[in-house]
Design an enzyme around this catalytic site. Sequence first.
Site, mmCIF file in Angstrom:
data_model
loop_
_atom_site.group_PDB
_atom_site.id
_atom_site.type_symbol
_atom_site.label_atom_id
_atom_site.label_comp_id
_atom_site.label_asym_id
_atom_site.label_seq_id
_atom_site.Cartn_x
_atom_site.Cartn_y
_atom_site.Cartn_z
ATOM 1 N N GLY A 16 0.843 -1.193 0.000
ATOM 2 C CA GLY A 16 0.000 0.000 0.000
ATOM 3 C C GLY A 16 0.878 1.243 0.000
ATOM 4 O O GLY A 16 0.641 2.199 -0.728
ATOM 5 N N ALA A 17 1.923 1.198 0.821
ATOM 6 C CA ALA A 17 2.850 2.320 0.929
ATOM 7 C C ALA A 17 4.112 1.853 1.631
ATOM 8 O O ALA A 17 4.118 0.801 2.263
ATOM 9 C CB ALA A 17 2.210 3.454 1.732
ATOM 10 N N MET A 18 5.174 2.636 1.498
ATOM 11 C CA MET A 18 6.456 2.235 2.079
ATOM 12 C C MET A 18 7.148 3.441 2.688
ATOM 13 O O MET A 18 7.301 4.487 2.050
ATOM 14 C CB MET A 18 7.328 1.595 0.990
ATOM 15 C CG MET A 18 8.723 1.210 1.449
ATOM 16 S SD MET A 18 8.669 -0.100 2.699
ATOM 17 C CE MET A 18 10.115 0.316 3.653
ATOM 18 N N GLU A 76 2.710 5.773 7.711
ATOM 19 C CA GLU A 76 4.075 5.882 7.163
ATOM 20 C C GLU A 76 4.864 6.999 7.844
ATOM 21 O O GLU A 76 6.078 6.890 8.034
ATOM 22 C CB GLU A 76 4.044 6.087 5.647
ATOM 23 C CG GLU A 76 3.264 5.028 4.852
ATOM 24 C CD GLU A 76 3.634 3.591 5.168
ATOM 25 O OE1 GLU A 76 4.762 3.343 5.645
ATOM 26 O OE2 GLU A 76 2.777 2.702 4.960
ATOM 27 N N HIS A 83 6.232 5.790 11.074
ATOM 28 C CA HIS A 83 7.433 4.975 10.848
ATOM 29 C C HIS A 83 8.701 5.827 10.748
ATOM 30 O O HIS A 83 9.801 5.303 10.941
ATOM 31 C CB HIS A 83 7.323 4.239 9.503
ATOM 32 C CG HIS A 83 6.672 2.891 9.557
ATOM 33 N ND1 HIS A 83 7.006 1.929 10.477
ATOM 34 C CD2 HIS A 83 5.749 2.324 8.748
ATOM 35 C CE1 HIS A 83 6.292 0.827 10.230
ATOM 36 N NE2 HIS A 83 5.525 1.044 9.193
HETATM 37 N N1 BES Z 1 6.518 -1.248 5.710
HETATM 38 C C1 BES Z 1 5.247 -1.427 5.109
HETATM 39 C C2 BES Z 1 5.325 -1.733 3.633
HETATM 40 C C3 BES Z 1 5.664 -3.157 3.310
HETATM 41 C C4 BES Z 1 4.713 -4.148 3.446
HETATM 42 C C5 BES Z 1 6.899 -3.495 2.823
HETATM 43 C C6 BES Z 1 5.039 -5.458 3.135
HETATM 44 C C7 BES Z 1 7.227 -4.786 2.518
HETATM 45 C C8 BES Z 1 6.292 -5.782 2.677
HETATM 46 C C9 BES Z 1 4.393 -0.184 5.274
HETATM 47 O O1 BES Z 1 4.694 0.614 6.352
HETATM 48 C C10 BES Z 1 2.998 -0.661 5.482
HETATM 49 O O2 BES Z 1 2.740 -1.225 6.507
HETATM 50 N N2 BES Z 1 2.127 -0.459 4.502
HETATM 51 C C11 BES Z 1 0.765 -0.922 4.574
HETATM 52 C C12 BES Z 1 -0.191 0.198 4.702
HETATM 53 C C13 BES Z 1 -0.501 0.503 6.127
HETATM 54 C C14 BES Z 1 -1.391 1.705 6.258
HETATM 55 C C15 BES Z 1 -1.138 -0.652 6.855
HETATM 56 C C16 BES Z 1 0.503 -1.661 3.285
HETATM 57 O O3 BES Z 1 1.308 -1.598 2.396
HETATM 58 O O4 BES Z 1 -0.540 -2.298 3.215
HETATM 59 ZN ZN ZN Z 2 4.085 -0.131 8.171
#
Ligand code: BES
Ligand code: ZN
Length: 950
Positions: free
Chosen positions: A334-336, A371, A374
């Site tokens: 979803g986002a990084m 994000e 984080h």
């Molecule tokens: N660090 C994660 C992104 C990620 C997810 C990287 C899986 C590698 C593998 C990011 O901070 C995250 O948690 N993104 C979520 C959105 C969040 C609002 C729950 C996502 O991508 O769903």
């Molecule tokens: Zn996250």
Amino acid sequence: MDKKDDDAGTSYSSARSSSHCMSRRSTIFIVVFLFVVLVCAGFLVHFCWPGAKEPSYPEDHDIRLPRSIFPVSYELWLQPFINGNFTILGAVNIVINVTIPTDNVTLHISDIITKNETVTIHSLHDLDGPGIRIKKQSYDHEKNFYVALLEEALEPGRSYKFHMEYEGYLNDQLNGFYRSSYTRSDGSLVLLAASQFEPVDARRAFPCFDEPAMKATFDIHIARESNMTAISNMPKINTTAFGENSQWMWDHFGTTLPMSTYLVAFVVSDFQHVESNYNDHIKFRVWARQDAINQTWYASKTGPQALSFFENYFNISFPLPKQDMIALPDFSAGAMENWGLITYRETALLLNPVGYSASSHSRVANVIAHELAHQWFGDLVTMEWWSDLWLNEGFATYMAYLGTNSVEPDWNVLDTFVVTDLQNVFALDCLESSHPISVAVEFPNDINQLFDDISYSKGASIIRMMNHFLTEETFKAGLTKYLNVHQFGNAAQDDLWQCLTEQGRADGTLPEHLSVKTIMDTWTLQMGYPVISVHLSRDGQATLTQKRFLMVNTSVSTDTHDYKWWIPITFTTQDSPDFSVTKASHWMPALGSSYVIDGLPTNQWHLFNLEQTGYYRVNYGVENWNLLINQLQDNSSVLSLVSRAQLADDSFDLARAGELDYDIPLQISSYLEAEKEFVPWSAALSNLAYLENMFTRTRGYVALRNYLLGILIPLYNDVGFEDNPDDTHSLQNKRVLAVAWTCALEYSDCVVKSVSSYANWMANPTKISDISDNLKPTIYCTAIARGGEDEWNFAWSQYRLSNVASEKATLLGALGCSREIWILARFLEMAFTEGSGIRKQDATRAFSAVAANDVGRDLAWDFLRNNVMWISNYLQTFTAVSALVTDAASEFNTPLNYQELLKFKSDFSEELGSATYAIDQSIENTSNNIAWMDNYYDYIVNWLHDHGYE
Ligand code: BES
Ligand code: ZN
């Protein structure tokens, strides 16, 4: 629990040794000694801790880098040929520190062609000399290692510079340094390149020490064509010409703070940006393709506000001079949270200024807050190893609520936590196949499968529990201390416990005999959660007992661990109901069989676990349940909003687990007619959805449907089919629920209105449709289900045309609602075919739409089983395949379904490797569903009959 890589890194860690919760900066000797001890301890914990699963590792299961050298700084030069053959020309200089004499330099590399003749290693004292001679260069493909074997040993205490030139590739797999594309409004196709490194893909873009505790600084240089822009973690310092008459330029970025490789990022694109001046010391920019730049308004308003909120909350200024956020057309997650350059998929960042749904609005606010949280929790202080991933993700998930609440106080998002996260993960963590939040991991597959609801939602739930039992002030001060002590370094859960314990002691909010570690180890090292049973004697003595809450107690279980938790107790009673004090008044120990609390009033209700701040369920004697039901029916507002949601969820699941008569939750469900609030409705409907799912393919369905419509139609009439974006968020959300449910249950008023709105749109496709954004998912889905090829084709053409990612996502979901089996079959095929018009990032969404369709479910399951290799090659991961199994199998409830799942697991055991959490959960779920049908189907049919529903 897995602390093999005790922090022995660079010289950046800020040892504020005045504090006891200090950063562990130690001599080489201590490091080596600790390492040995901890490896042994790790083994003991790993193999002795009940509930920890024994993984099937190959013989040589140490795939970690040697601890003899550590990176200090990287200088990285990259030239990606985005509008060419997709190669990347790269060069790195890595300054390394040697801590233990070694005859090799070993680092991570994957999908990179090294130019072996360019590799040099020089002592920093003698950069112009001939360098250390290299005996041999080799690769260990399984471990993603590159090894340069040296003629002479590197000396401890010395620093060296490692140089390598190489060729990489801009892949189309959405990880590493990858390519993406989009179509401009003029029809032209445009390419861009972006990075996604978490957890283990930085090694695809450049040779590196790709472990989170190997922090270093980065000097990044990117070559780009003159009509494009490059951005990275730090601001651009300057641009230099590439050579004479070249269309290329070098962008040079500032040196980063010490950081982990998985947080490095760069994007090269033709995007535009908008800049906000809300924060005086941070340049905040939001980027998108030109045609979508007007959809960045909300992110550029909310992002800076949320960033300031976190600066205040953590009491630590954002340490970078700028923050960029960018919406990418192709993005796997979803986002990084890359430090200073957060990447998003478009639906998670953009909002159409012309109209958007309440759920998109919430989603964007939530992802941005997550994000940004984080940036401190994860980026400034990083987990030592992936086994503590939950610290990162659990915290960000919890903090996202606080951040969203600060920017959108009217939404009351804190009240929604229990339904969205806590109750949601309760449903997973009550399985024997669950796993502890803290687990030993080594392999990329294992690391990847840690990004699950246990890390996110259970993590957030137990952090919320701490916040309440310690009080907000203690929690906040303890966090600030933790972040300050470990900034630019790494930490494990014990480091956090220590800071919180000290703060709790100082503030007097933690009892003397307890440490946060004593309490929290019972929540993080054991899987599952407890149910407390409260029994009140005639003289007002409450006896509490705890046991693990399991959806089904299997007699064949091999798990003999005695599950017990330290449980924070809070309660209130009917004579003076007060739901506001959530600091633990008692602590139920993880020892002994029962715990007694005196002096409760009798003959009136009591309610434990206020606001469901504890990660546990509560069961009562029948008299108390009946008193609570009376209260719900007479005047439910005496009970808090969250308590109503809690009673619904606890009672339904206790009944499902055979701990309570089904009559109790069913009676609770009938008070809903009078319920006006979204949160309790949402909790109750999630539970009623289980009954609906189990009844779908049975003759009892009609009676259940009529019962459900009996409760829902008053709600539907109350909120109405006409939507209004000016209504409160809670009312909009309630309307979405009411309309989605009544249409799904085929209530004719809803169906007729949906079909006709869609027909109006089809008749005037060029006119902006007057279908409200909130109701689009239901209206599109209902009309496509009721319609045929024309309705489907129309949605497909709108899908192709739309410039708004959330609209596209809604249409894609609705395309899976068709009841024409051949249309669904074609749709499934398109989902996993390059160039079909469905992006790779959306393939699983299309699949789950078909799997969620009662007509499509079996088709999706067959399609998956018949095409496993096709699908996994296309998605390049088997972890994604197991997620598809979860979607297809969620309503399985027959012995045949069960056999099919077992067969799937054994047929693909090799490909699945250790990534089996999701499959095991589906298998157990199915067996639970079968047992449920045997035990409760008839009972519920009879109950419905007795209440007049046939
Ligand atoms: N660090 C994660 C992104 C990620 C997810 C990287 C899986 C590698 C593998 C990011 O901070 C995250 O948690 N993104 C979520 C959105 C969040 C609002 C729950 C996502 O991508 O769903
Ligand atoms: Zn996250």
